[in-house]
Structure formats: structure tokens, C-alpha cells
Design an enzyme around this catalytic site. Structure first.
Site, PDB file in Angstrom:
ATOM      1  N   ASP A 133       0.855  -1.177   0.000  1.00 54.98           N
ATOM      2  CA  ASP A 133       0.000   0.000   0.000  1.00 54.98           C
ATOM      3  C   ASP A 133       0.898   1.237   0.000  1.00 54.98           C
ATOM      4  O   ASP A 133       1.719   1.412   0.910  1.00 54.98           O
ATOM      5  CB  ASP A 133      -0.897  -0.010   1.244  1.00 54.98           C
ATOM      6  CG  ASP A 133      -2.012   1.016   1.170  1.00 54.98           C
ATOM      7  OD1 ASP A 133      -2.240   1.565   0.085  1.00 54.98           O
ATOM      8  OD2 ASP A 133      -2.651   1.266   2.213  1.00 54.98           O
ATOM      9  N   ASP A 158      -3.002   2.470  -6.076  1.00 58.27           N
ATOM     10  CA  ASP A 158      -1.850   2.502  -5.163  1.00 58.27           C
ATOM     11  C   ASP A 158      -1.753   1.280  -4.266  1.00 58.27           C
ATOM     12  O   ASP A 158      -1.137   1.319  -3.208  1.00 58.27           O
ATOM     13  CB  ASP A 158      -1.910   3.765  -4.290  1.00 58.27           C
ATOM     14  CG  ASP A 158      -3.131   3.793  -3.382  1.00 58.27           C
ATOM     15  OD1 ASP A 158      -4.095   3.025  -3.622  1.00 58.27           O
ATOM     16  OD2 ASP A 158      -3.139   4.598  -2.430  1.00 58.27           O
ATOM     17  N   GLU A 159      -2.330   0.175  -4.711  1.00 58.74           N
ATOM     18  CA  GLU A 159      -2.406  -0.997  -3.837  1.00 58.74           C
ATOM     19  C   GLU A 159      -2.365  -2.271  -4.668  1.00 58.74           C
ATOM     20  O   GLU A 159      -2.989  -2.363  -5.723  1.00 58.74           O
ATOM     21  CB  GLU A 159      -3.712  -0.927  -3.036  1.00 58.74           C
ATOM     22  CG  GLU A 159      -3.931  -1.994  -2.013  1.00 58.74           C
ATOM     23  CD  GLU A 159      -5.262  -1.822  -1.308  1.00 58.74           C
ATOM     24  OE1 GLU A 159      -5.539  -2.602  -0.383  1.00 58.74           O
ATOM     25  OE2 GLU A 159      -6.054  -0.922  -1.682  1.00 58.74           O
TER      26      GLU A 159
END
Length: 357
Positions: free
Chosen positions: A11, A109-110
Site C-alpha cells: 500500500d 496505489d495498492e
């Protein structure tokens, strides 16, 4: 060595805000809020994300922007630049794809990575350290990583040491990790569900594991069984597939860096046998054969070849692997090797031969 899955959750730390600070170092150390225009406290919309300095004022993602303004009117409010964030995200995901065999991107973003081929949590931890360094070097950002025997535990682990954290939960430590955490730490347990549990004097994940399953079912219905399994450390869900597989791959990390071409090719040929069995089981063929070599410095090189016709014959794929390796081999000590089959072809039931593809 472990027979358990090894799942990594990555993350990025306050991604949008971090990109803005990276691109404008004058913002470093300031409370930065990325989201809608606050219009001096009368704006509509929400906070997309914010820096950790802004979080100190109680601001968080999805908060109404006017509320964020009232909490910290001197914050720097920035409208999102999605094109910029998408470019950075693409670079990050390419880094991950160049490092890990299996990847599941779940947002900008993960992502989840399957590191089971690392064979041990020690090697997975080294793998994670290399990932963090590669992202820091190439895009100038930090991320938080969790490693555990399932995707949900890995996600929970990545939340523990933000920002720039690395939390590893070995299967033997899973129950002691879970027990003291508040019930809201379980992904999917929102404020409403958490409050229902709290009202029933169920405050921690350990409390859930000691509950009567029937009592949980009265509240959560069919979801109660999975909730109970998670709380008891029994969940082992790996990466989730979306649609047809686009590639199959295996990796091997050497306990001691190898400079033996015979040893390296021997492991690659073993991977080919396993991959061909999987192709047979799935009734698919591969058109593109690729290898990856990672050196002691965590620098990786990849090379691939696309065949005229798709195949799942061991001999043909081994020949392709041997040729690719011969082109790349320069006696540099090797830390990790991988074989990847892509360009997968799922034959139509009415097709009668490979020439029909």
C-alpha cells in the site's frame, strides 16, 4: 521452509499527497490535503487523501472537504492530478511485475503479490525490502508492506507500521497478532458492523474467535462463518483471479547466490515441467516464453521470445528457455530466477488443431 501461502500486500503511503510533495519539495512537512476545493469551508466534495501531517489534525480520506478545512484551515489544499498519479502508479506496477511472478492490482496505489515461491518468510522479507528500495529509487516514494499467509491478513499487517512499514506475520504468530486488534481492523468491517459487535461486548478479534458461531450468524447471516474463520486465523485466501489468466509463472530464490549455469538451468527446467503440467490441466497453450534473472543487487533482467504457434510441449519450451538464458548469461551471481509463460491461448471447443489458432 513453509508449505503455507506467502502473500504480500503493498500500500503506497498517502499516495496522492506523497506524489504532490515529491514534485514540490516546498510542501514537505506541511499538512497537505488532496481533494475538492474547500471554498473556505463551504465547499462540497471529499478528501481524496492527505499527508500524515494533515492526519495529525484528524483529517482522513473520504472526509467532507469543508470539515477538513475547519479542522485545519491553514492546510495546503490541492486538486487531484489523476494523470500524474496514474503515470506514477504505472511505473510502480511495472516494478512489481518485474519482481514478482503473481500480482493482483486492486487500486491505483495498492496490490497483492504471491511470494509463495520464495519458500520461506525470511526470503519473502528480503524480497519485500528489495521492493521497497526499488520503489524508493525509481519513483521517490515510500510504501507499507504486510506479509502473511493470506491476502486479508497481509492487508491487516500492512496497516500496522505506516508509513514506510514492513510487518511480517508468520503463520505461527497469527493468532497472537490477531487477538488484541479491534474488530474494526478486519477489512470489510465498517463502523456500523463494528458498533454492533461493540454493543455485544465484542471488542477485539480475539473476542470474535471465542464467540458462539450461532450468535454471530444471528447478526451477520452467512457472512458470520467467514468472519469467524478470519478471527480464528483459518483464512488462507490467495490472490484473486479476474477473468482468464494472462500468464503463468514460477520463481526460485537461491539460498546462496549461484554462478553455476547448470544449476540455474536445472531449476528452470523443473519450472518448465511444472508449468507444462499446469497448461495441460487448464487446457491452454502459451505463445510467449520469458525468463527473469535477478542479481544480488536486486537488479532484474528479463527476456522473452514469441513463438510462431502456441505450445505446451516441454521440449519446445525448454529449447526457448535455453536460448534466452544463453543470451543473458554473463557469470554474474544470480539471486533469483523465474520462468513466465504468457500470450496464453484458450482453445475454442470446435478447434481441431493448433493451426486453427
Amino acid at each position: 521452509m513453509t508449505n503455507e501461502k506467502i502473500i504480500l500486500h503493498l500500500d503506497m503511503d498517502s499516495f496522492y499527497a506523497s506524489v504532490e510533495v515529491r514534485d514540490n519539495p516546498a510542501l514537505s512537512g506541511l499538512p497537505v490535503v488532496v481533494g475538492a476545493d474547500p471554498m473556505k469551508g463551504s465547499g462540497r466534495g471529499v478528501v481524496s487523501t492527505c499527508s500524515y501531517e494533515a492526519r495529525a489534525y484528524g483529517i482522513h480520506s473520504a472526509m467532507p472537504i469543508y470539515q477538513a478545512y475547519h479542522l485545519c484551515p491553514h492546510a495546503v489544499f490541492i486538486r487531484p492530478n489523476m494523470e500524474s498519479y496514474a503515470r506514477v502508479s504505472s511505473t510502480i506496477m511495472q516494478i512489481l511485475k518485474g519482481i514478482a511472478g503473481e500480482i493482483e492490482q486492486v487500486s491505483i496505489d495498492e496490490a497483492y503479490l504471491d511470494l509463495t515461491s520464495d519458500l520461506s518468510y525470511k526470503l519473502a522479507a528480503e524480497h519485500a525490502t528489495g521492493i521497497k528500495q526499488a520503489i524508493r529509487d525509481k519513483v521517490g516514494l515510500t510504501c507499507s508492506i504486510g506479509i502473511a499467509p493470506s491476502r486479508i491478513y497481509a492487508k491487516m499487517a500492512s496497516e500496522q507500521q505506516k508509513p514506510d512499514g514492513l510487518t511480517i506475520i508468520h503463520p505461527s504468530d497469527l493468532l497472537s497478532f490477531l487477538a488484541p486488534l479491534p474488530v474494526g481492523s478486519i477489512p470489510g468491517i465498517g463502523k456500523k458492523s463494528a458498533q454492533i459487535l461493540m454493543n455485544a461486548q465484542i471488542q477485539t478479534i480475539g473476542d470474535i474467535s471465542r464467540c458462539d458461531i450461532q450468535a454471530l450468524q444471528d447478526v451477520f447471516g452467512t457472512h458470520a462463518v467467514r468472519l469467524f474463520q478470519i478471527a480464528c486465523g483459518l483464512d488462507r485466501e490467495g490472490l484473486r483471479e479476474t477473468g482468464k489468466r494472462k500468464s503463468l509463472s514460477y520463481e526460485h530464490t537461491f539460498l546462496k547466490d549461484s554462478v553455476s549455469s547448470e544449476e540455474i538451468l536445472g531449476f528452470m527446467h523443473e519450472m518448465v515441467l511444472s508449468l507444462c503440467r499446469e497448461l495441460e490441466e487448464r487446457n491452454i497453450y502459451s505463445r510467449t516464453i520469458g525468463i527473469r534473472i535477478r542479481y544480488t543487487s536486486f537488479i532484474s533482467r528479463t527476456r522473452s521470445v514469441t513463438l510462431m504457434q502456441p505450445t505446451r510441449e516441454v521440449r519446445i519450451i525448454e529449447q526457448a528457455i535455453d536460448g534466452l538464458f544463453a543470451e543473458m548469461w554473463d557469470m554474474t551471481p544470480v539471486r533469483l530466477i523465474g520462468v513466465r509463460l504468457s500470450g496464453l491461448v484458450h482453445p475454442d471447443p470446435v478447434q481441431r488443431s493448433l493451426s486453427d489458432f
